[in-house]
Scaffold this motif. Structure first.
Motif, short mmCIF file in Angstrom:
data_model
loop_
_atom_site.label_atom_id
_atom_site.label_comp_id
_atom_site.label_asym_id
_atom_site.label_seq_id
_atom_site.Cartn_x
_atom_site.Cartn_y
_atom_site.Cartn_z
N ILE A 281 0.84 -1.19 0.00
CA ILE A 281 0.00 0.00 0.00
C ILE A 281 0.88 1.24 0.00
O ILE A 281 2.03 1.21 0.43
CB ILE A 281 -0.97 0.03 1.20
CG1 ILE A 281 -0.20 0.06 2.52
CG2 ILE A 281 -1.94 -1.14 1.15
CD1 ILE A 281 -1.07 0.38 3.72
N ALA A 282 0.30 2.33 -0.51
CA ALA A 282 0.98 3.63 -0.51
C ALA A 282 -0.07 4.71 -0.34
O ALA A 282 -1.22 4.55 -0.77
CB ALA A 282 1.75 3.84 -1.82
N PHE A 283 0.31 5.80 0.29
CA PHE A 283 -0.58 6.93 0.53
C PHE A 283 -0.14 8.08 -0.37
O PHE A 283 1.00 8.54 -0.28
CB PHE A 283 -0.53 7.33 2.00
CG PHE A 283 -0.93 6.21 2.92
CD1 PHE A 283 -2.25 6.03 3.26
CD2 PHE A 283 0.02 5.32 3.41
CE1 PHE A 283 -2.64 4.98 4.10
CE2 PHE A 283 -0.35 4.27 4.25
CZ PHE A 283 -1.69 4.10 4.59
N VAL A 284 -1.05 8.54 -1.25
CA VAL A 284 -0.73 9.60 -2.20
C VAL A 284 -1.91 10.58 -2.29
O VAL A 284 -3.04 10.16 -2.57
CB VAL A 284 -0.42 9.03 -3.61
CG1 VAL A 284 -0.29 10.14 -4.64
CG2 VAL A 284 0.85 8.19 -3.58
N ASP A 285 -1.64 11.83 -2.04
CA ASP A 285 -2.64 12.90 -2.21
C ASP A 285 -3.98 12.60 -1.54
O ASP A 285 -5.05 12.86 -2.10
CB ASP A 285 -2.86 13.20 -3.69
CG ASP A 285 -1.62 13.74 -4.37
OD1 ASP A 285 -0.75 14.30 -3.68
OD2 ASP A 285 -1.51 13.61 -5.61
N GLY A 286 -3.94 12.02 -0.36
CA GLY A 286 -5.16 11.76 0.39
C GLY A 286 -5.87 10.47 0.00
O GLY A 286 -6.96 10.20 0.49
N TYR A 287 -5.28 9.69 -0.87
CA TYR A 287 -5.86 8.40 -1.28
C TYR A 287 -4.91 7.28 -0.88
O TYR A 287 -3.72 7.51 -0.61
CB TYR A 287 -6.07 8.36 -2.80
CG TYR A 287 -7.19 9.27 -3.25
CD1 TYR A 287 -8.48 8.79 -3.39
CD2 TYR A 287 -6.95 10.61 -3.53
CE1 TYR A 287 -9.51 9.62 -3.80
CE2 TYR A 287 -7.97 11.45 -3.94
CZ TYR A 287 -9.25 10.95 -4.07
OH TYR A 287 -10.27 11.77 -4.47
N VAL A 288 -5.43 6.07 -0.87
CA VAL A 288 -4.63 4.89 -0.56
C VAL A 288 -4.59 4.02 -1.80
O VAL A 288 -5.63 3.68 -2.37
CB VAL A 288 -5.22 4.09 0.62
CG1 VAL A 288 -4.34 2.89 0.94
CG2 VAL A 288 -5.40 4.97 1.85
#
Length: 81
Positions: A39-46
């Motif tokens: 998983i990765a967290f980018v710009d408020g999304y997962v």
């Protein structure tokens, strides 16, 4: 599945705008033989991807969807019978 009953892609507007290229991917396991999901967290999304296929598709979740997914996993919702 008919066109009327097709699932709605509520993240179509954002999916192509998210850039996971330099994301810090967190592996679900430390076993290189069985990479699991990442998983990765980018710009408020997962984002979630198959660790065995890092160039493959990325599933995108809102924070609320991710919280519901994690709660379901903790509750055993996805356990095999």
């Amino acid at each position: 599945m008919s066109e009327d009953s097709a699932p709605i892609d509520d993240k179509a507007h954002i999916r192509d705008q998210l850039d996971f290229t330099d994301a810090e991917w967190i592996a679900s396991t430390e076993d290189d033989e069985e990479p699991g999901v990442e998983i990765a967290f980018v710009d408020g999304y997962v984002g979630m991807r198959n660790g065995a296929d890092p160039d493959g598709p990325v599933l995108v979740f809102t924070p609320e969807e991710w919280d519901a997914f994690v709660a379901g996993a903790k509750d055993g919702e996805f356990d095999e019978p």
